[in-house]
Design a protein around this motif. Structure first.
Motif, PDB file in Angstrom:
ATOM      1  N   TRP A 257       0.872  -1.173   0.000  1.00  0.00           N
ATOM      2  CA  TRP A 257       0.000   0.000   0.000  1.00  0.00           C
ATOM      3  C   TRP A 257       0.906   1.220   0.000  1.00  0.00           C
ATOM      4  N   VAL A 258       0.644   2.185  -0.861  1.00  0.00           N
ATOM      5  CA  VAL A 258       1.466   3.392  -0.930  1.00  0.00           C
ATOM      6  C   VAL A 258       0.667   4.581  -0.406  1.00  0.00           C
ATOM      7  N   HIS A 259       1.220   5.209   0.615  1.00  0.00           N
ATOM      8  CA  HIS A 259       0.629   6.428   1.173  1.00  0.00           C
ATOM      9  C   HIS A 259       1.575   7.591   0.933  1.00  0.00           C
ATOM     10  N   VAL A 260       1.018   8.748   0.559  1.00  0.00           N
ATOM     11  CA  VAL A 260       1.817   9.936   0.289  1.00  0.00           C
ATOM     12  C   VAL A 260       1.446  11.028   1.285  1.00  0.00           C
ATOM     13  N   ASP A 261       2.421  11.448   2.063  1.00  0.00           N
ATOM     14  CA  ASP A 261       2.250  12.588   2.964  1.00  0.00           C
ATOM     15  C   ASP A 261       2.559  13.844   2.152  1.00  0.00           C
ATOM     16  N   GLY A 262       1.508  14.524   1.722  1.00  0.00           N
ATOM     17  CA  GLY A 262       1.672  15.738   0.925  1.00  0.00           C
ATOM     18  C   GLY A 262       1.027  16.919   1.598  1.00  0.00           C
ATOM     19  N   ALA A 263       1.313  17.103   2.871  1.00  0.00           N
ATOM     20  CA  ALA A 263       0.627  18.110   3.684  1.00  0.00           C
ATOM     21  C   ALA A 263       0.594  19.467   2.987  1.00  0.00           C
ATOM     22  N   PHE A 264       1.737  19.889   2.448  1.00  0.00           N
ATOM     23  CA  PHE A 264       1.750  21.152   1.697  1.00  0.00           C
ATOM     24  C   PHE A 264       2.129  20.947   0.239  1.00  0.00           C
ATOM     25  N   GLY A 265       2.886  19.886  -0.063  1.00  0.00           N
ATOM     26  CA  GLY A 265       3.460  19.740  -1.390  1.00  0.00           C
ATOM     27  C   GLY A 265       2.513  19.265  -2.469  1.00  0.00           C
ATOM     28  N   LEU A 266       1.451  18.532  -2.099  1.00  0.00           N
ATOM     29  CA  LEU A 266       0.530  18.060  -3.133  1.00  0.00           C
ATOM     30  C   LEU A 266      -0.046  19.199  -3.963  1.00  0.00           C
ATOM     31  N   TRP A 267      -0.081  20.406  -3.387  1.00  0.00           N
ATOM     32  CA  TRP A 267      -0.650  21.542  -4.104  1.00  0.00           C
ATOM     33  C   TRP A 267       0.184  21.970  -5.288  1.00  0.00           C
ATOM     34  N   ALA A 268       1.415  21.476  -5.414  1.00  0.00           N
ATOM     35  CA  ALA A 268       2.209  21.765  -6.611  1.00  0.00           C
ATOM     36  C   ALA A 268       1.514  21.267  -7.866  1.00  0.00           C
ATOM     37  N   ALA A 269       0.676  20.252  -7.724  1.00  0.00           N
ATOM     38  CA  ALA A 269      -0.045  19.715  -8.881  1.00  0.00           C
ATOM     39  C   ALA A 269      -0.996  20.732  -9.490  1.00  0.00           C
ATOM     40  N   ALA A 270      -1.372  21.771  -8.737  1.00  0.00           N
ATOM     41  CA  ALA A 270      -2.306  22.776  -9.244  1.00  0.00           C
ATOM     42  C   ALA A 270      -1.652  23.706 -10.255  1.00  0.00           C
ATOM     43  N   SER A 271      -0.328  23.705 -10.344  1.00  0.00           N
ATOM     44  CA  SER A 271       0.391  24.609 -11.233  1.00  0.00           C
ATOM     45  C   SER A 271       1.008  23.860 -12.403  1.00  0.00           C
ATOM     46  N   PRO A 272       0.701  24.242 -13.634  1.00  0.00           N
ATOM     47  CA  PRO A 272       1.376  23.604 -14.782  1.00  0.00           C
ATOM     48  C   PRO A 272       2.892  23.758 -14.716  1.00  0.00           C
ATOM     49  N   ARG A 273       3.372  24.818 -14.107  1.00  0.00           N
ATOM     50  CA  ARG A 273       4.820  25.042 -14.016  1.00  0.00           C
ATOM     51  C   ARG A 273       5.480  24.097 -13.022  1.00  0.00           C
TER      52      ARG A 273
END
Length: 459
Positions: A257-273
């Motif tokens: 099972w893969v879990h990703v702790d993206g507390a703040f970093g997952l929001w990088a996905a919102a930017s095409p850059r």
């Protein structure tokens, strides 16, 4: 009713005065916790006070102990400010006072949270239809996701955790990176998993888990052990992202099972850059993020996201014949029955920004980090430890004692707040660019303060 209106007016006035003070007030508190305890303490009065008077007195007494977190120069830990729409929506949440666990009862707030969850999955480019549970923060989100992971892995091995508990169950191994956040270890303790159940995988100089080290760790695992592999989007010191496109396929070949702790970093996905930082993250099984960080909603608002809602429900479905059930209720995917509608400010923040606004917010936070980095490199004696991939900037002086002394001096001086840590055995100072209100002037004022405090005259 008159007293309630007057109390709300007093709170509104105090809130406006606090927000107006942010540009000029010292960022760090001016009073210690002992002084604040003395200000509020003493015996409980025998008689009460009118609510408006009490609220005005509360605001006045609290003022010296308040941190200017909603301002533009709070760079400590990883804490965002509060968007106007999210703040106002949070006031409504308290006013409405809806117990938002039941889809049958509190229909408005549950619907708002459902829509917010759908928008979140879209913006973060995660599997549509995943369950989104609104919890207090990233700590509880990690606990929720790891709880679901353990339950699901045991079920796949024919073990009914709900009936049998843990005694005699197949072993579970928690596979973590060397530079994971401490909330992962704490969540593991909540689950009864200790150091003996944890496999630590080496990482590179910036804190990214090494694919070869993960493959070796899983190859060496006992054949009867199920594995939960914890990755992270945004190392809390460097801001580095694990290479998900390489790591997740390795984990999946071992049925982990893969879990990703993206507390703040997952929001990088919102930017095409910046989206490339999260490439491959959608192949995980669960994700943690925290809206009071990058999205800038008020405390408390974490999200526990699980690919298959059936896995969440199997772990957390509520009991009690007095409760009102529908096909899917918020209390089915988190540990709480009673809670405030903490997802409503998320809806308000997303609706006020729109997709373009979220993208612009994320890009601006990254640009702020780059501006601070460039300014720090121009200050004599300052070493930037790593270039910011996202919103984290880390620096130090040549001497550890001097670095720590600078951290204390910055807080005492009051222009900005940043926090100290240790990285690879050296003292460092960390700045997190997480607030929507931070301007170029805020960054320049902070750089000027650091320059003053590191000058020979100051030392």
């Amino acid at each position: 009713m008159d007293e309630r209106d007057a109390a709300l007016d007093a709170a509104h006035e105090a809130a406006r005065e606090f927000l107006a003070s942010l540009p000029d007030r010292p960022v760090w508190p001016r009073a210690s916790v002992e002084e604040m305890t003395a200000a509020f303490g003493g015996p409980l009065p025998r008689t009460g006070r009118p609510a408006p008077d009490l609220i005005r007195d509360l605001a006045a007494r609290a003022d010296p102990g308040l941190v200017a977190i909603p301002g533009g120069r709070f760079f400590g830990f990883v804490i965002g400010g509060t968007l106007p729409a999210a703040l106002a929506a949070d006031w409504l949440v308290s006013t409405w006072d809806q117990n938002s666990g039941s889809s049958a009862m509190t229909t408005a707030t549950v619907a708002l949270e459902r829509v917010a969850g759908d928008w979140l999955l879209e913006i973060l480019d995660l599997p549509r239809g995943a369950s989104v549970g609104f919890v207090t923060g990233a700590q509880v989100s990690n606990f929720v996701c790891l709880s679901v992971a353990r339950h699901a892995l045991l079920r796949r091995r024919g073990w009914d955790f709900t009936r049998e508990g843990l005694h005699g169950s197949p072993p579970i191994r928690l596979v973590v990176g060397r530079d994971r956040h401490g909330s992962i270890d704490r969540a593991a303790r909540f689950l009864g998993l200790g150091e003996a159940d944890t496999v630590v995988v080496d990482s590179d100089d910036d804190g990214r888990m090494r694919p070869d080290a993960l493959a070796a760790a899983l190859d060496e695992a006992p054949a009867d052990a199920a594995a939960i592999v914890c990755l992270q989007a945004g190392e809390v010191h460097t801001g580095a992202f694990d290479p998900f496109a390489e790591l997740i396929p390795i984990a999946k070949t071992h049925a982990a099972w893969v879990h990703v702790d993206g507390a703040f970093g997952l929001w990088a996905a919102a930017s095409p850059r910046l989206h490339a930082l999260t490439w491959g993250v959608d192949a995980a099984d669960s994700w943690t993020t925290d809206a009071h960080k990058t999205l800038n909603v008020p405390y408390d608002c974490g999200m526990a996201i699980v690919r298959d809602p059936a896995d969440s429900i199997a772990m957390f479905r509520a009991g009690g014949d007095y409760l009102m059930y529908t096909g899917f209720d918020p209390w089915d995917v988190t540990p709480e029955l009673s809670r405030r509608a903490r997802g409503v400010p998320v809806w308000a923040a997303l609706a006020s920004l729109g997709r373009d606004g979220v993208e612009a917010l994320v890009d601006r936070l990254h640009a702020n980090a780059r501006r601070l980095e460039r300014g720090l490199r121009a200050i004599p004696g300052v070493t930037v430890v790593c270039a910011p991939d996202f919103t984290q900037v880390m620096f130090r002086l040549d001497d550890d004692d001097a670095t720590q002394a600078l951290g204390r001096a910055v807080l005492q001086e009051g222009t900005a707040a940043l926090t100290g840590a240790h990285w690879r055995g050296r003292a460092v100072l960390r700045c997190s660019m997480s607030s929507w209100v931070t301007t170029d002037q805020d960054i320049d004022l902070t750089l000027a303060a650091i320059t003053r405090l590191t000058s020979p005259a100051a030392v």
